[in-house]
Design a protein around this motif. Structure first.
Motif, mmCIF file in Angstrom:
data_model
loop_
_atom_site.group_PDB
_atom_site.id
_atom_site.type_symbol
_atom_site.label_atom_id
_atom_site.label_comp_id
_atom_site.label_asym_id
_atom_site.label_seq_id
_atom_site.Cartn_x
_atom_site.Cartn_y
_atom_site.Cartn_z
ATOM 1 N N ASN A 82 -15.332 4.596 -16.738
ATOM 2 C CA ASN A 82 -15.876 3.378 -17.254
ATOM 3 C C ASN A 82 -14.935 2.228 -16.704
ATOM 4 N N ILE A 83 -14.071 2.148 -15.815
ATOM 5 C CA ILE A 83 -13.257 1.057 -15.355
ATOM 6 C C ILE A 83 -14.061 0.274 -14.440
ATOM 7 N N ASP A 84 -14.127 -0.869 -14.530
ATOM 8 C CA ASP A 84 -14.946 -1.879 -13.505
ATOM 9 C C ASP A 84 -14.320 -1.996 -12.432
ATOM 10 N N THR A 85 -14.824 -1.695 -11.260
ATOM 11 C CA THR A 85 -14.271 -2.002 -9.922
ATOM 12 C C THR A 85 -14.102 -3.242 -9.435
ATOM 13 N N GLU A 86 -14.772 -4.159 -10.246
ATOM 14 C CA GLU A 86 -14.658 -5.594 -9.823
ATOM 15 C C GLU A 86 -13.396 -6.444 -10.088
ATOM 16 N N SER A 87 -12.527 -5.512 -10.902
ATOM 17 C CA SER A 87 -11.417 -6.159 -11.548
ATOM 18 C C SER A 87 -10.165 -5.454 -10.370
ATOM 19 N N MET A 88 -10.765 -4.794 -9.336
ATOM 20 C CA MET A 88 -9.661 -4.094 -8.503
ATOM 21 C C MET A 88 -9.598 -5.079 -7.183
ATOM 22 N N ASP A 89 -8.328 -5.520 -6.918
ATOM 23 C CA ASP A 89 -8.366 -6.525 -5.832
ATOM 24 C C ASP A 89 -7.463 -5.675 -4.812
ATOM 25 N N ALA A 90 -7.995 -5.415 -3.629
ATOM 26 C CA ALA A 90 -7.435 -4.632 -2.432
ATOM 27 C C ALA A 90 -6.573 -5.314 -1.501
ATOM 28 N N ASP A 91 -5.684 -4.811 -0.919
ATOM 29 C CA ASP A 91 -5.028 -5.530 0.220
ATOM 30 C C ASP A 91 -5.990 -5.873 1.200
ATOM 31 N N ASP A 92 -6.043 -6.814 2.230
ATOM 32 C CA ASP A 92 -6.963 -7.273 3.241
ATOM 33 C C ASP A 92 -6.982 -6.005 4.464
ATOM 34 N N LYS A 93 -5.716 -5.201 4.532
ATOM 35 C CA LYS A 93 -5.892 -4.400 5.771
ATOM 36 C C LYS A 93 -4.801 -3.235 5.219
ATOM 37 N N ILE A 94 -4.890 -2.189 5.973
ATOM 38 C CA ILE A 94 -4.123 -0.931 5.758
ATOM 39 C C ILE A 94 -2.665 -1.323 6.317
ATOM 40 N N THR A 95 -1.643 -0.981 5.794
ATOM 41 C CA THR A 95 -0.487 -1.050 6.295
ATOM 42 C C THR A 95 0.048 0.179 7.150
ATOM 43 N N HIS A 96 0.744 0.135 8.239
ATOM 44 C CA HIS A 96 1.023 1.330 9.037
ATOM 45 C C HIS A 96 2.678 1.095 9.111
ATOM 46 N N SER A 97 3.204 2.245 8.602
ATOM 47 C CA SER A 97 4.674 2.254 8.557
ATOM 48 C C SER A 97 5.172 3.663 8.767
ATOM 49 N N GLY A 98 5.814 3.912 10.202
ATOM 50 C CA GLY A 98 6.223 5.126 10.515
ATOM 51 C C GLY A 98 4.941 6.165 10.819
ATOM 52 N N LYS A 99 4.783 7.178 10.075
ATOM 53 C CA LYS A 99 4.011 8.211 10.228
ATOM 54 C C LYS A 99 2.921 7.879 9.047
ATOM 55 N N THR A 100 2.959 7.079 8.157
ATOM 56 C CA THR A 100 2.162 6.804 7.103
ATOM 57 C C THR A 100 1.376 5.617 7.092
ATOM 58 N N PHE A 101 0.067 5.527 6.404
ATOM 59 C CA PHE A 101 -0.900 4.543 6.362
ATOM 60 C C PHE A 101 -1.005 4.278 5.061
ATOM 61 N N SER A 102 -1.178 3.150 4.257
ATOM 62 C CA SER A 102 -0.956 2.935 2.992
ATOM 63 C C SER A 102 -1.836 1.560 2.684
ATOM 64 N N LYS A 103 -2.305 1.616 1.442
ATOM 65 C CA LYS A 103 -3.214 0.393 1.076
ATOM 66 C C LYS A 103 -3.106 0.439 -0.567
ATOM 67 N N ASN A 104 -2.953 -0.976 -1.016
ATOM 68 C CA ASN A 104 -2.547 -1.154 -2.618
ATOM 69 C C ASN A 104 -3.624 -1.663 -3.037
ATOM 70 N N PHE A 105 -3.887 -1.548 -4.092
ATOM 71 C CA PHE A 105 -5.226 -2.144 -4.979
ATOM 72 C C PHE A 105 -4.278 -2.507 -6.365
ATOM 73 N N THR A 106 -4.560 -3.711 -6.482
ATOM 74 C CA THR A 106 -3.986 -4.393 -8.116
ATOM 75 C C THR A 106 -5.361 -4.499 -8.843
ATOM 76 N N PHE A 107 -5.073 -4.309 -10.093
ATOM 77 C CA PHE A 107 -6.239 -4.336 -11.329
ATOM 78 C C PHE A 107 -5.619 -5.792 -12.037
ATOM 79 N N ALA A 108 -6.810 -6.466 -12.103
ATOM 80 C CA ALA A 108 -6.386 -7.989 -12.835
ATOM 81 C C ALA A 108 -6.526 -7.705 -14.265
ATOM 82 N N GLN A 109 -5.592 -8.237 -14.992
ATOM 83 C CA GLN A 109 -5.537 -8.211 -16.515
ATOM 84 C C GLN A 109 -5.564 -9.780 -17.005
#
Length: 161
Positions: free
Chosen positions: A71-98
């Motif tokens: 029951n956590i609303d996904t509207e409060s989730m703010d995702a990075d625009d793109k996926i970051t590529h660093s070496g062998k890994t791909f990553s993405k950040n999601f911030t939750f607005a408070q």
């Protein structure tokens, strides 16, 4: 005078539970066997990291499914625009607005004034206080705001008569 507060808060323990459930599900999924994939939570920021960008999207779907279950609303989730590529890994950040930011708070106050409700709305930091003469007026405002999409999940608390 009756009043209530409009806030936008994330239940941090439930967010932690959703992330932990997603980690457990990653460990049991066959398509992630032998893959270096991880989900971490730090200061209301969830970081997904794995070996390919396609898997980042799969993990994101798992996370969203667990957030909805908790029951956590996904509207409060703010995702990075793109996926970051660093070496062998791909990553993405999601911030939750408070809390409610100033722009959204002004948008809510403008909505209340445009509807010509017999109430007063005041911005108090990261929340709004709505006061009126009648309890029915306040309940009408709550119903109208629930029907309107403001870009944030809104909770109504501290209702006083």
């Amino acid at each position: 005078m009756p009043s209530f507060d409009i806030v936008s808060e994330i239940d941090a323990p439930e967010l932690l539970n959703a992330v932990d459930n997603s980690k457990r599900e990653l460990g049991t999924r066959f398509d992630f066997k032998g893959v270096n994939a991880d989900i971490t939570l730090k200061d209301l920021t969830v970081t997904i990291s794995t070996e390919s960008d396609y898997q980042v999207n799969q993990i994101m779907d798992i996370l969203i499914k667990n957030l909805v279950r908790r029951n956590i609303d996904t509207e409060s989730m703010d995702a990075d625009d793109k996926i970051t590529h660093s070496g062998k890994t791909f990553s993405k950040n999601f911030t939750f607005a408070q809390g409610i930011d100033q722009a959204t708070a002004k948008k809510i106050v403008k909505f209340i004034k445009d509807q010509k409700f017999k109430v007063q709305a005041a911005i108090q930091g990261d929340k709004l206080r709505v006061t009126g003469k009648k309890r029915d007026d306040l309940q009408t405002v709550i119903a109208a705001l629930r029907g309107e999409s403001m870009g944030l999940p809104l909770q109504f608390n501290n209702f006083r008569d």
